[in-house]
Design an enzyme around this catalytic site. Structure first.
Site, PDB file in Angstrom:
ATOM      1  N   ASP A  80       6.404   4.633   7.956  1.00 43.52           N
ATOM      2  CA  ASP A  80       5.393   5.826   8.908  1.00 43.52           C
ATOM      3  C   ASP A  80       5.697   5.552  10.041  1.00 43.52           C
ATOM      4  O   ASP A  80       5.903   4.565  10.608  1.00 43.52           O
ATOM      5  CB  ASP A  80       4.219   5.500   8.117  1.00 43.52           C
ATOM      6  CG  ASP A  80       3.427   4.167   7.954  1.00 43.52           C
ATOM      7  OD1 ASP A  80       4.139   3.363   8.461  1.00 43.52           O
ATOM      8  OD2 ASP A  80       2.513   4.275   7.432  1.00 43.52           O
ATOM      9  N   GLU A 150      -1.604   8.882   8.863  1.00 39.96           N
ATOM     10  CA  GLU A 150      -2.961   8.523   9.126  1.00 39.96           C
ATOM     11  C   GLU A 150      -3.735   9.436   8.921  1.00 39.96           C
ATOM     12  O   GLU A 150      -4.996   9.491   8.753  1.00 39.96           O
ATOM     13  CB  GLU A 150      -3.069   8.434  10.684  1.00 39.96           C
ATOM     14  CG  GLU A 150      -2.368   7.034  10.990  1.00 39.96           C
ATOM     15  CD  GLU A 150      -3.198   5.864  10.579  1.00 39.96           C
ATOM     16  OE1 GLU A 150      -4.117   5.739  10.023  1.00 39.96           O
ATOM     17  OE2 GLU A 150      -2.738   4.591  10.814  1.00 39.96           O
TER      18      GLU A 150
END
Length: 427
Positions: A80, A150
Site C-alpha cells: 500500500d 487508510e
C-alpha cells in the site's frame, strides 16, 4: 535458504543504498489516500525499467506490474502507498514537513506514520530481485502498488477496474506490514490475524434555543452524552466475555457557544470485531441505542447514519499460511514467530475475497531489537511508538533486508515449488 533469498544475498549490498534512498525520498514526500500520484509514478517507472508490463491508473492511482516467466502459478505481491493526515514528530533528518488538502478541504500535515513507504520500498526491491533471478522461478509475478488503504477505498477501487483493464487474477495473494516488534523477526498466523473495522458518523437532531431557555429546546448535547455512555454497554453487556470487540467514540461535536443550544450533534465511532456474528450484532445495537436515545429525548427526527469506512477481517487461508510459515522457518529459524490476532484492520483481503483465492498477510518487526527487548523486560511495550504515532519510525536495518527476505520467501513457496506429480501414483 530458497533460490530467491539466495539470489538476494549477492545483490543486497548493491541494492541497499538505492533502496534506502528510495525509502527516504518516499518518507519525505508522503501523499494522502487516493492522491498518490508521485509515489505511483516512482513505482511504475521502476517496474518499466525492469521489464515488467505495467498498468497504471488502476483504481485511481494504483499500479500493477506483470512479469511472465514460463508456466506456473500467478502470484500477487501487494504494497500500500498512502500516508496519514498527521504531522510527523520523529526528528529524523528526512522527516516529512509536507501538507495537503484533505477530503474536507482542510490543510493537514502528511506523514508516513504507518510504514507504507517501507512497504513500497520492499516491493520495489523484491520486484528487482525477481527480475534478476528469472532462472530460479517459473510462473507469473504480479506486483500491486495499492492506493487508499487508510480509507478502505483502494483495494475495492482497483478491483472495480480490474476486469475491463484485462488484468489476470492471482492464484494466491501475499502481503506484509511493518509493525512494532523486534527488527529481524517475522510473525504469521493462520486464520484471523486482523480485525474487521467499521467507522460510522451519527448525526443526532435536536431543536436549538437560547441557553437560558432549555425548556424550549431539545438539547442534542445531552442526547449525545447519554448516547455515548449507553454505547459503551454494547461491549460490556452485549458481547460475550470470550468474544473480543472494541467500540470507541473518537469524536463528539456540537455547538459553537456556551449559551446557545445547538440544533444537532455528531458522533464518530469505530468498531473492531473478530467474528461476523458479533460484528452484525454490534452494528444493529449501535442503531438501536442511537434511535432509542433520540426517541427518549423527544428528538424531532431519527438519527442519520453514515458509513465512513468498512474493512473486512483478514482471515488467512490455513493451507497457504502453512506454506508461508514453512518458508519463514527455513529462512529465519527462531525469528519466525506465530502472532496473536491484532486489532488493526486492512483492506488487503478484498483481492483474495473477491477472486475466491487464498491470501496470506504477515508482520515484519521494525523496532530496534535492543529497545524492544528492554521494553519487554520492563513490561513497557505499550510505550513504544507504534503505527499511527507521530513518532513511529522503523529502524532501517535489519528491517529492510528482513522484509525483502520475507516477501521473497513467501513468493518462492509458489514460484519455486516443484511441479505436482501424477495424482494416481503412476510415473
Amino acid at each position: 535458504m530458497n533460490p530467491l533469498t539466495a539470489a538476494l544475498e549477492p545483490l543486497f549490498a548493491q541494492l541497499q543504498p538505492r533502496l534506502v534512498e528510495i525509502y527516504q525520498d518516499l518518507h519525505q514526500h508522503p501523499e494522502l489516500s487516493m492522491q498518490e500520484q508521485r509515489t505511483a509514478g516512482i513505482a511504475a517507472d521502476h517496474l518499466q525499467r525492469l521489464g515488467y508490463v505495467v498498468t497504471g491508473g488502476v483504481g485511481g492511482t494504483g499500479v500493477v506490474g506483470l512479469l511472465r516467466n514460463g508456466d506456473g502459478p500467478t502470484v500477487m505481491l501487494r504494497a500500500d502507498m498512502d500516508a496519514l493526515p498527521m504531522a510527523e514528530q520523529t526528528g529524523l533528518p528526512y522527516a516529512s514537513t509536507a501538507t495537503a488538502t484533505d477530503g474536507d478541504g482542510r490543510t493537514v500535515g502528511v506523514a508516513h506514520s504507518c510504514g507504507h513507504d517501507l512497504h513500497v520500498t520492499w516491493l520495489m526491491g523484491a520486484a528487482q530481485v525477481l527480475a534478476a533471478a528469472r532462472g530460479a522461478w517459473r510462473g507469473t509475478l504480479m506486483v500491486v502498488f495499492q492506493p487508499g488503504e487508510e480509507t478502505a477505498q483502494g483495494a475495492s477501487a482497483m478491483i472495480a477496474d480490474w476486469e475491463h483493464l484485462g488484468l489476470p487474477r492471482a492464484e494466491v495473494v501475499l502481503g506484509q506490514h511493518v509493525m512494532v516488534g523486534a527488527a529481524g523477526t517475522v510473525s504469521y498466523r493462520p486464520g484471523v490475524i486482523l480485525s474487521a473495522a467499521d467507522s460510522l458518523k451519527v448525526t443526532l437532531f435536536g431543536r436549538g434555543s437560547h441557553g437560558s431557555q432549555p425548556q424550549t429546546a431539545v438539547d442534542p448535547v445531552v442526547m449525545a452524552a447519554a448516547t455515548v455512555m449507553r454505547l459503551q454497554t454494547i461491549v460490556s453487556r452485549e458481547v460475550a466475555p470470550l468474544d473480543s470487540a472494541v467500540l470507541t467514540i473518537g469524536a463528539l461535536q456540537a455547538g459553537t457557544k456556551e449559551n446557545i443550544i445547538p440544533d444537532d450533534a455528531t458522533l464518530k465511532l469505530n468498531m473492531r470485531t473478530y467474528d461476523e456474528a458479533v460484528r452484525t450484532h454490534m452494528l444493529q445495537a449501535v442503531r438501536r441505542i442511537c434511535c432509542a436515545e433520540c426517541d427518549a429525548s423527544g428528538a424531532p427526527r431519527p438519527p442519520e447514519f453514515t458509513t465512513l469506512s468498512s474493512y473486512p477481517m483478514t482471515d488467512n487461508d490455513h493451507d497457504a499460511t502453512a506454506r508461508v510459515a514453512a518458508a519463514f522457518h527455513a529462512q529465519f529459524g527462531d525469528n519466525a514467530l506465530q502472532s496473536k490476532p491484532m486489532s488493526a484492520s486492512e483492506d488487503f483481503s478484498v483481492f483474495g475475497r473477491t477472486w475466491g483465492v487464498p491470501y496470506v498477510f504477515w508482520f515484519v518487526g521494525g523496532t530496534d531489537p535492543r529497545a524492544y527487548a528492554k521494553a519487554r523486560a520492563e513490561g513497557t511495550l505499550n510505550t513504544l511508538p507504534s503505527n499511527h504515532s507521530p513518532r513511529f519510525a522503523p529502524v532501517l536495518e535489519p528491517t529492510l533486508k528482513t522484509g525483502l527476505q520475507a516477501m521473497l520467501s513467501a513468493a518462492a513457496a509458489w514460484l519455486c515449488a516443484p511441479p505436482e506429480g501424477p495424482r494416481d501414483g503412476n510415473a
